[in-house]
Design a protein around this motif. Structure first.
Motif, short mmCIF file in Angstrom:
data_model
loop_
_atom_site.label_atom_id
_atom_site.label_comp_id
_atom_site.label_asym_id
_atom_site.label_seq_id
_atom_site.Cartn_x
_atom_site.Cartn_y
_atom_site.Cartn_z
N ALA A 236 8.33 27.20 50.02
CA ALA A 236 8.58 26.36 50.70
C ALA A 236 9.16 26.98 52.14
CB ALA A 236 8.44 25.26 50.38
N LEU B 25 7.68 27.35 56.15
CA LEU B 25 8.30 27.13 57.84
C LEU B 25 9.04 28.21 58.16
CD1 LEU B 25 10.53 24.14 55.45
CD2 LEU B 25 8.39 24.19 57.26
N TYR C 287 4.37 18.31 46.48
CA TYR C 287 4.50 16.97 46.89
C TYR C 287 6.35 16.07 47.35
CZ TYR C 287 4.93 15.05 41.94
OH TYR C 287 5.32 14.37 40.95
N PHE D 217 8.11 18.47 49.96
CA PHE D 217 8.14 17.82 51.23
C PHE D 217 7.93 16.22 51.19
CE2 PHE D 217 6.99 21.59 51.90
CZ PHE D 217 7.24 22.53 52.72
N GLN E 194 6.10 14.03 50.20
CA GLN E 194 5.11 13.87 50.73
C GLN E 194 3.96 12.63 50.20
OE1 GLN E 194 2.33 14.45 52.75
NE2 GLN E 194 0.35 13.48 52.18
N LYS F 154 -1.31 18.08 57.19
CA LYS F 154 -0.09 18.61 58.54
C LYS F 154 0.83 18.27 58.45
CE LYS F 154 -0.99 19.51 63.46
NZ LYS F 154 -1.70 21.10 62.54
N ILE F 155 2.08 18.88 57.95
CA ILE F 155 3.26 19.27 58.36
C ILE F 155 4.24 18.97 59.27
CG2 ILE F 155 5.53 20.12 57.15
CD1 ILE F 155 3.64 19.31 54.71
N ASN F 156 3.55 20.62 59.99
CA ASN F 156 4.33 20.32 61.79
C ASN F 156 3.04 21.27 62.18
OD1 ASN F 156 4.73 22.86 61.12
ND2 ASN F 156 7.08 22.79 60.20
N SER G 273 0.51 23.40 57.41
CA SER G 273 -0.33 22.88 56.69
C SER G 273 0.06 23.43 55.58
CB SER G 273 -1.81 22.52 56.84
OG SER G 273 -1.85 22.83 57.84
N CYS G 274 -0.25 22.28 54.20
CA CYS G 274 -0.10 22.40 52.86
C CYS G 274 -1.16 21.93 52.44
CB CYS G 274 1.48 21.51 52.35
SG CYS G 274 1.89 21.89 50.72
#
Length: 475
Positions: A289, A293, A315, A318, A320, A344-346, A350-351
């Motif tokens: 992860a 990032l 999950y 993050f 989620q 979308k994380i930022n 994406s994850c």
């Protein structure tokens, strides 16, 4: 692997000693009480009766006089008399027994004509009777040797009221306890030294079959602090490089390692990397992860896929919301558009999440749908990171290697066997994939470490839980 004295890691040994402190204490108690019990079972009380006698010599007129030289010589002879078998037979006959059940000893008081007569027996009565019988019958034996000696009783035989041999062996028992604790502690230290794990950076570079990319310091995972209840556990947040509570050494070392891996992939024209470890709780999901990032911060389009179908964790990392999320297994089992999978994380990251656990995870990861999915994502992202299950719990890693271009292995300090770690690199090379190297994770302070160390700990539930079940288990 050849171990030498230079491979001694005192931090690891001290940690093992603390971990096994209870067993060391138990060993000390066992040693103490074992010897105490032995003394209690074998203890036989002894009673001592004593009498002090004065030896004098008779002159020609029949009167006794004291001559130190002569009386000392006579005292030595009387010592032999009282300890002789002839006198013991007289005493046995006097007491009406077959043999004397006791010990008669005589001590000469130095530079005097005095002797101390002692009788040790198993009962106070026997000791007292034997010493009195000896005083009554000694002359029947001594008259055969000389007639010009005289004995005066200065102190009558004492009556023993308590055993003369002490029952207390406290010092010996304490020493036995200390010795037992030392033996167990030495065994723990020896096993710690012989345990073939990566204990420090020097051992890693010496024994690991591959490049060591870098070291990530140990940092304690922060989290919410509330009381544990019956239905709710204390929740903690993952140590991410985007968190304000994460220390700078952890962030910088993670970014540096991620940059090295990205440059390796860029130079080889690779896009997909699989991250794995030998055992659980080595931090491979957290590193995957953080690497995603870090690369995304360089304005690359990154996709992170949780392919750990044994124990998915992304999950959680993050945090989620899984209620309306489409998971990886959903896309494998059902006809789902691949573009609907990434969350979308930022702006650049994406994850693809996973929440279900499967006993037949290898078959899931070998499904042709996943190959099509990887082909689709490869054309839409700059880098794709696959989080694999630990190698020792499943063969899923080999199934994922056919989709990947390169692979890296996360090795936690003093956790996995070095031989098993090297086996993973052999598997990577066997599949003709690029081996990026080893990431040494969660390293505490050591004289061989590269960084000042901090606390890092991210634990998962047991991987072995639920293995072998055919049904799907929800987290």
């Amino acid at each position: 692997m050849n171990l030498t004295i230079s491979d001694i890691d005192f931090r690891s040994i001290f940690k093992d000693l603390l971990r096994n402190a209870l067993y060391i204490i138990l060993a000390a108690l066992i040693g103490f009480f074992a010897l105490s019990g032995y003394y209690a079972l074998t203890y036989k009380p002894e009673y001592t009766s004593t009498s002090v006698l004065a030896v004098s010599v008779k002159n020609n007129n029949g009167t006794a006089y004291s001559s130190l030289y002569l009386t000392k010589e006579m005292a030595g002879i009387f010592t032999e008399v009282f300890e002789s078998d002839a006198l013991k037979k007289r005493i046995a006959a006097d007491m009406g027994v077959s043999s004397v059940d006791g010990t008669i000893t005589v001590d000469i008081v130095e530079e005097t004509n005095l002797i101390t007569l002692k009788v040790v027996a198993d009962t106070p009565k026997n000791a007292y009777l034997i010493i009195n019988s000896a005083l009554r019958n000694y002359d029947t034996v001594s008259d055969y040797l000389f007639t010009n000696a005289n004995i005066d009783i200065l102190k009558n035989p004492s009556i023993p009221y308590s055993p003369s041999n002490s029952r207390s062996h406290r010092n010996q028992c304490i020493l036995a306890g200390i010795l037992a604790a030392f033996v167990v502690a030495a065994a723990v230290a020896l096993l710690s030294f012989l345990r073939p794990t990566v204990k420090n950076l020097r051992a890693a570079k010496k024994n690991l079959d591959g490049n060591v990319i870098g070291t990530i310091p140990y940092i304690k995972k922060s989290g919410h602090t509330f009381l544990r209840s019956k239905n709710k556990k204390v929740q903690k947040t993952a140590a991410l490089i985007t968190s304000f509570s994460t220390g700078m050494p952890f962030i910088e070392s993670t970014k540096r390692i991620s940059t090295i891996i990205r440059h390796t992939m860029q130079n080889n024209g690779d896009k997909i990397i699989v991250v794995t470890s030998v055992a659980e709780n080595e931090g491979k999901s957290t590193f995957a992860a953080n690497m995603a990032l870090s690369i995304a911060q360089k304005n690359f389009k990154v996709l992170l896929i949780d392919t750990d179908l044994k124990k998915p964790a992304m999950y959680k990392i993050f945090e989620q919301d899984t209620e309306n999320t489409v998971f990886l297994s959903d896309a494998i089992d059902n006809d789902i558009v691949f573009s609907d999978l990434p969350v979308k994380i930022n702006d650049n990251l994406s994850c693809v999440f996973q929440i279900k656990s499967f006993a037949d995870s290898f078959d899931k990861l070998s499904d042709p749908t996943l190959e099509k999915m990887m082909t689709y994502f490869r054309s839409n992202y700059d880098y794709i990171i696959l989080d694999s299950p630990p190698v020792c719990f499943a063969s899923d890693f080999e199934a994922l290697l056919k989709y990947a271009d390169t692979a890296t292995v996360v090795v936690r300090q003093d956790r996995a066997d070095i031989g098993s770690v090297n086996d993973v690199s052999d598997i990577i090379r066997k599949h003709k994939k690029v081996f990026a190297g080893y990431v040494l994770n969660s390293f505490k302070s050591s004289r061989y470490s590269e960084l000042n160390q901090y606390n890092y700990n991210y634990k998962y539930r047991n991987y072995a839980y639920g293995y072998g079940k055919s049904e799907v288990r929800k987290k």
